[in-house]
Design a protein around this motif. Structure first.
Motif, PDB file in Angstrom:
ATOM      1  N   PHE A  36      52.365  62.445 -28.359  1.00 22.34           N
ATOM      2  CA  PHE A  36      52.081  63.712 -27.699  1.00 22.34           C
ATOM      3  C   PHE A  36      52.423  63.579 -26.220  1.00 22.34           C
ATOM      4  O   PHE A  36      52.771  62.499 -25.742  1.00 22.34           O
ATOM      5  CB  PHE A  36      50.614  64.109 -27.896  1.00 22.34           C
ATOM      6  N   VAL A  38      51.025  64.235 -22.271  1.00 20.30           N
ATOM      7  CA  VAL A  38      49.837  64.411 -21.438  1.00 20.30           C
ATOM      8  C   VAL A  38      50.292  64.748 -20.028  1.00 20.30           C
ATOM      9  O   VAL A  38      51.230  64.129 -19.510  1.00 20.30           O
ATOM     10  CB  VAL A  38      48.990  63.110 -21.412  1.00 20.30           C
ATOM     11  N   HIS A  79      40.356  63.916 -18.856  1.00 19.63           N
ATOM     12  CA  HIS A  79      41.357  64.494 -19.768  1.00 19.63           C
ATOM     13  C   HIS A  79      40.938  64.250 -21.221  1.00 19.63           C
ATOM     14  O   HIS A  79      41.010  65.162 -22.057  1.00 19.63           O
ATOM     15  CB  HIS A  79      42.739  63.891 -19.516  1.00 19.63           C
ATOM     16  N   ASN A  80      40.522  63.036 -21.531  1.00 20.36           N
ATOM     17  CA  ASN A  80      40.139  62.691 -22.906  1.00 20.36           C
ATOM     18  C   ASN A  80      38.961  63.539 -23.396  1.00 20.36           C
ATOM     19  O   ASN A  80      38.951  63.980 -24.545  1.00 20.36           O
ATOM     20  CB  ASN A  80      39.790  61.209 -23.016  1.00 20.36           C
ATOM     21  N   LYS A  81      37.988  63.766 -22.523  1.00 22.24           N
ATOM     22  CA  LYS A  81      36.827  64.580 -22.903  1.00 22.24           C
ATOM     23  C   LYS A  81      37.229  66.037 -23.139  1.00 22.24           C
ATOM     24  O   LYS A  81      36.702  66.687 -24.035  1.00 22.24           O
ATOM     25  CB  LYS A  81      35.749  64.483 -21.827  1.00 22.24           C
ATOM     26  N   ASP A  82      38.167  66.524 -22.333  1.00 15.81           N
ATOM     27  CA  ASP A  82      38.612  67.916 -22.455  1.00 15.81           C
ATOM     28  C   ASP A  82      39.642  68.118 -23.561  1.00 15.81           C
ATOM     29  O   ASP A  82      39.835  69.240 -24.028  1.00 15.81           O
ATOM     30  CB  ASP A  82      39.225  68.395 -21.128  1.00 15.81           C
ATOM     31  N   ASN A  83      40.323  67.056 -23.978  1.00 18.17           N
ATOM     32  CA  ASN A  83      41.425  67.136 -24.949  1.00 18.17           C
ATOM     33  C   ASN A  83      41.313  66.016 -25.982  1.00 18.17           C
ATOM     34  O   ASN A  83      42.164  65.132 -26.031  1.00 18.17           O
ATOM     35  CB  ASN A  83      42.773  67.028 -24.229  1.00 18.17           C
ATOM     36  N   PRO A  84      40.290  66.034 -26.815  1.00 20.36           N
ATOM     37  CA  PRO A  84      40.094  64.914 -27.749  1.00 20.36           C
ATOM     38  C   PRO A  84      41.259  64.689 -28.721  1.00 20.36           C
ATOM     39  O   PRO A  84      41.489  63.560 -29.142  1.00 20.36           O
ATOM     40  CB  PRO A  84      38.808  65.280 -28.496  1.00 20.36           C
ATOM     41  N   ALA A  85      42.007  65.738 -29.040  1.00 23.38           N
ATOM     42  CA  ALA A  85      43.147  65.569 -29.958  1.00 23.38           C
ATOM     43  C   ALA A  85      44.309  64.842 -29.290  1.00 23.38           C
ATOM     44  O   ALA A  85      45.184  64.307 -29.973  1.00 23.38           O
ATOM     45  CB  ALA A  85      43.619  66.926 -30.481  1.00 23.38           C
ATOM     46  N   GLU A  86      44.311  64.831 -27.963  1.00 27.85           N
ATOM     47  CA  GLU A  86      45.372  64.144 -27.204  1.00 27.85           C
ATOM     48  C   GLU A  86      44.760  63.140 -26.242  1.00 27.85           C
ATOM     49  O   GLU A  86      45.215  62.980 -25.108  1.00 27.85           O
ATOM     50  CB  GLU A  86      46.231  65.165 -26.460  1.00 27.85           C
ATOM     51  N   ALA A  87      43.748  62.454 -26.696  1.00 27.63           N
ATOM     52  CA  ALA A  87      43.059  61.475 -25.860  1.00 27.63           C
ATOM     53  C   ALA A  87      43.890  60.204 -25.721  1.00 27.63           C
ATOM     54  O   ALA A  87      44.477  59.719 -26.687  1.00 27.63           O
ATOM     55  CB  ALA A  87      41.700  61.149 -26.458  1.00 27.63           C
TER      56      ALA A  87
END
Length: 134
Positions: A36, A38, A79-87
């Motif tokens: 993905f 980021v 970023h990981n917390k806001d976008n778990p599918a793209e962590a």
């Protein structure tokens, strides 16, 4: 990723096939990379919050950059917390940073100096552990 060449699937056998000057035709089987994109923006003075590792492949020019650690409360952690599918996770490889695909030194420089990063992340085949770079 190359997963087979002329029916061979072991890396040493694939390499032998490539080196064989008698081969007139090479039949590759490839699978697309999983991953993905980021995008991270850095406020002045902040850290992206990533420790990176280098996996050398003969020279620094052919090296691969990967995540060694995602630091708590850094930009990447947010970023990981806001976008778990793209962590971003340990072992994910960065195959491109701000349109730089080859050249480890130039990719590292982007992490050190850029206020914005566009990272193409490969999630397949995590790299083995190595010493993190900072």
């Amino acid at each position: 990723f190359v997963v087979a060449l002329n029916g061979k699937t072991e890396p040493k056998d694939i390499l032998a096939e490539i080196k064989d000057k008698e081969k007139a035709c090479l039949d590759f089987v490839v699978e697309p990379a999983e991953g993905f994109v980021v995008e991270l923006a850095r406020p002045t003075g902040a850290s992206f919050g990533l420790a990176l590792k280098l996996k050398k492949r003969g020279s620094v020019t052919n090296a691969c950059m990967a995540v060694a650690l995602v630091k708590i409360d850094g930009i990447a952690d947010t970023h990981n917390k806001d976008n778990p599918a793209e962590a971003l996770a340990v072992g994910h490889r960065f195959v491109e940073v701000n349109d730089i695909r080859l050249g480890f030194d130039q990719m590292v420089q982007q992490f050190q100096t850029a206020d914005y990063l566009r990272i193409v992340v490969n999630t397949a085949s995590p790299l083995p552990p190595s010493s993190p770079i900072r």
